[in-house]
Design a protein around this motif. Sequence first.
Motif, mmCIF file in Angstrom:
data_model
loop_
_atom_site.group_PDB
_atom_site.id
_atom_site.type_symbol
_atom_site.label_atom_id
_atom_site.label_comp_id
_atom_site.label_asym_id
_atom_site.label_seq_id
_atom_site.Cartn_x
_atom_site.Cartn_y
_atom_site.Cartn_z
ATOM 1 N N ALA B 52 0.835 -1.207 0.000
ATOM 2 C CA ALA B 52 0.000 0.000 0.000
ATOM 3 C C ALA B 52 0.870 1.257 0.000
ATOM 4 O O ALA B 52 0.601 2.207 -0.737
ATOM 5 N N VAL B 53 1.913 1.259 0.834
ATOM 6 C CA VAL B 53 2.794 2.430 0.900
ATOM 7 C C VAL B 53 3.440 2.661 -0.462
ATOM 8 O O VAL B 53 3.502 3.791 -0.971
ATOM 9 N N ALA B 54 3.900 1.544 -1.077
ATOM 10 C CA ALA B 54 4.578 1.667 -2.371
ATOM 11 C C ALA B 54 3.601 2.083 -3.475
ATOM 12 O O ALA B 54 4.003 2.635 -4.488
ATOM 13 N N GLY B 55 2.312 1.838 -3.263
ATOM 14 C CA GLY B 55 1.310 2.140 -4.288
ATOM 15 C C GLY B 55 0.928 3.615 -4.362
ATOM 16 O O GLY B 55 0.033 3.972 -5.124
ATOM 17 N N GLY B 56 1.531 4.448 -3.525
ATOM 18 C CA GLY B 56 1.236 5.871 -3.596
ATOM 19 C C GLY B 56 0.336 6.342 -2.459
ATOM 20 O O GLY B 56 -0.260 5.538 -1.733
ATOM 21 N N GLN B 57 0.261 7.700 -2.347
ATOM 22 C CA GLN B 57 -0.471 8.333 -1.241
ATOM 23 C C GLN B 57 -1.902 7.823 -1.123
ATOM 24 O O GLN B 57 -2.388 7.479 -0.043
ATOM 25 N N GLN B 58 -2.598 7.704 -2.273
ATOM 26 C CA GLN B 58 -4.014 7.353 -2.219
ATOM 27 C C GLN B 58 -4.232 5.936 -1.702
ATOM 28 O O GLN B 58 -5.086 5.690 -0.846
ATOM 29 N N TYR B 60 -2.247 4.242 0.116
ATOM 30 C CA TYR B 60 -1.847 4.218 1.518
ATOM 31 C C TYR B 60 -2.978 4.739 2.404
ATOM 32 O O TYR B 60 -3.305 4.138 3.435
ATOM 33 N N ASP B 61 -3.611 5.826 1.988
ATOM 34 C CA ASP B 61 -4.733 6.371 2.775
ATOM 35 C C ASP B 61 -5.882 5.372 2.852
ATOM 36 O O ASP B 61 -6.514 5.209 3.894
ATOM 37 N N GLU B 62 -6.147 4.707 1.727
ATOM 38 C CA GLU B 62 -7.194 3.682 1.727
ATOM 39 C C GLU B 62 -6.877 2.569 2.703
ATOM 40 O O GLU B 62 -7.747 2.064 3.413
ATOM 41 N N PHE B 63 -5.597 2.183 2.702
ATOM 42 C CA PHE B 63 -5.179 1.101 3.602
ATOM 43 C C PHE B 63 -5.432 1.488 5.057
ATOM 44 O O PHE B 63 -5.998 0.714 5.830
ATOM 45 N N LEU B 64 -5.010 2.719 5.420
ATOM 46 C CA LEU B 64 -5.207 3.178 6.799
ATOM 47 C C LEU B 64 -6.683 3.231 7.142
ATOM 48 O O LEU B 64 -7.102 2.888 8.248
ATOM 49 N N ASP B 65 -7.460 3.619 6.161
ATOM 50 C CA ASP B 65 -8.898 3.721 6.361
ATOM 51 C C ASP B 65 -9.500 2.353 6.672
ATOM 52 O O ASP B 65 -10.278 2.180 7.604
ATOM 53 N N ASP C 41 2.143 10.177 13.121
ATOM 54 C CA ASP C 41 1.759 10.577 11.779
ATOM 55 C C ASP C 41 2.958 10.896 10.890
ATOM 56 O O ASP C 41 3.148 12.038 10.479
ATOM 57 N N PRO C 42 3.767 9.854 10.592
ATOM 58 C CA PRO C 42 4.877 10.113 9.663
ATOM 59 C C PRO C 42 4.314 10.325 8.257
ATOM 60 O O PRO C 42 3.278 9.753 7.913
ATOM 61 N N SER C 43 4.996 11.149 7.464
ATOM 62 C CA SER C 43 4.468 11.460 6.129
ATOM 63 C C SER C 43 4.556 10.233 5.230
ATOM 64 O O SER C 43 5.388 9.346 5.434
ATOM 65 N N HIS C 44 3.681 10.212 4.218
ATOM 66 C CA HIS C 44 3.709 9.110 3.258
ATOM 67 C C HIS C 44 5.043 9.062 2.531
ATOM 68 O O HIS C 44 5.595 7.992 2.263
ATOM 69 N N ALA C 45 5.592 10.239 2.240
ATOM 70 C CA ALA C 45 6.861 10.297 1.514
ATOM 71 C C ALA C 45 7.975 9.611 2.315
ATOM 72 O O ALA C 45 8.808 8.885 1.762
ATOM 73 N N HIS C 46 7.939 9.827 3.623
ATOM 74 C CA HIS C 46 8.962 9.203 4.474
ATOM 75 C C HIS C 46 8.840 7.681 4.447
ATOM 76 O O HIS C 46 9.835 6.966 4.276
#
Lengths: 248, 134, 113
Positions: B52-58, B60-65, C41-46
């Motif tokens: 999820a982290v490698a898949g980009g911001q969106q 990753y946010d979905e995963f956390l959700d 809340d570490p940033s996604h970029a990190h």
Amino acid sequence: MDDSIAMQVTRYRPDKNSQPVPVDYEVPLRTEWTVLDGLNHIKAEQDETLSFRWSCRMGICGSCGMNVNGEPRLTCATFLSDYAPGPVRVEPLANFPVVKDLIVDITDFMEKLPRVKPWIIRDDDVTEIDGEYIQTPEELEAYQQFSMCINCMLCYAACPVYGLDPDFVGPAAIALAERYDLDSRDRGSRERLDVLIEKEGVWGCTFVGECTSVCPKHVDPAGAIQRYKLKAAQESVKAFLLPKALRR
Amino acid sequence: MSAPVTRVPSYQRRIGVFWWVHKRSYFLFVMRELSSIFVAWFVVYLLMFVAAVAGGQQRYDEFLDRATSPLLLVVNAVGLAFLVLHTVTWFALTPKAMVLRLGGRRVPGTAMLAAQYVALAVVSAFIYWLVVKA
Amino acid sequence: MKFRVLPFVWLTFSGGGVVAAVFLPVLVVLLAFALPLGWVDPSHAHLEGLVQSWFTRIALFALIVPMLVHAAHRFRYTVYDGLQVKHKVLVALACYGGAMVLAMAAFLVLTTV
């Protein structure tokens, strides 16, 4: 304290019962009386057909092991008063076939024990004429704990793995293998390892730890088995992964 | 060689499927062993996190959700409890399963136990720093 | 000396047990609770930088494989003794096979991210 206590003794008379049945008895409750004394009282005063094994009454011979309230115990070292007001449930040692009443068939254990070669193995021809093997106090201490085993088989009764997988060689046998492996006079480790590295050897053990909890002589078979696994693994790594030059 | 053995007829008792519920030590043992399911689950969860982290911001946010859904929170809380059981029992059993010698002396069990908790603290602090602070 | 595969499986099981005991609790607290619930809340970029470093990926793979063997080995004996499923070979194949499939999945995830 009451002056008597109820004992619920499992009886199995092959000519009368199709399966073991509990029978209730009432015996005098005295502070110095053990479960074995209670059984002897039943046999002497109430029912002379009750069968059970015992000999030394002092925790040395290892023949009076039974399940007392579900827990494998030496009945000569288990006091009735600890179970007051009762009843005290006495059953034959778990995990062994029952021959009669509280007597179990220990053939399986007797066949397994010699498999691990629990005696001193030498690769030379030294005899007693050439003198004793000298052993330092440290060398004695290395194996002493494991030499206290009295073959009472409480550990087999406590071990669910032995109960479920009768091929498992079992706690006491492995602890005795360790006892001779750790003996400075012994040269037989490799022979025992060849037996215990098989799947019926040490690998069936899942470290429940009950063998050690019930051992009346504090032998710690569970510890011995885990150490044996580590030894078997180390020897395997040495034999099959390390280049020849690094092997000992 | 050993003498021939005569087999006597005997009664073979059976062990029920629920042999482990009647005794505390057996029950704890089976619970300890069942922690393996959650170790496997958390490995899968870890991989899903990485993906999820490698898949980009969106993503990753979905995963956390999704991770805040009651079902996942409960599963993970139960899993964490089993994992703690694993850690505590594993540390407790290590000194019993191996004998360490330093300078010819046997290292006492309490020292081995303490060393493992120190290792746990150091590793945890390092990973926390890596994920949150670095 | 006879070659037996079980000593090596047991060694990996033990290694995986140590890893699961020492590394996994903090990872679970962070990834399953602290991050989703916003305690930290570490940033996604990190985090992205973290998972894309080869060091992290190799380390994760080295931690994951023994943990999978650990879980498979332990579960195998639980099924066999605890639940008394007596199909020894089938249970072993399912457990170790499952671990191998997951290990391959881990390899794919960690090499493609």
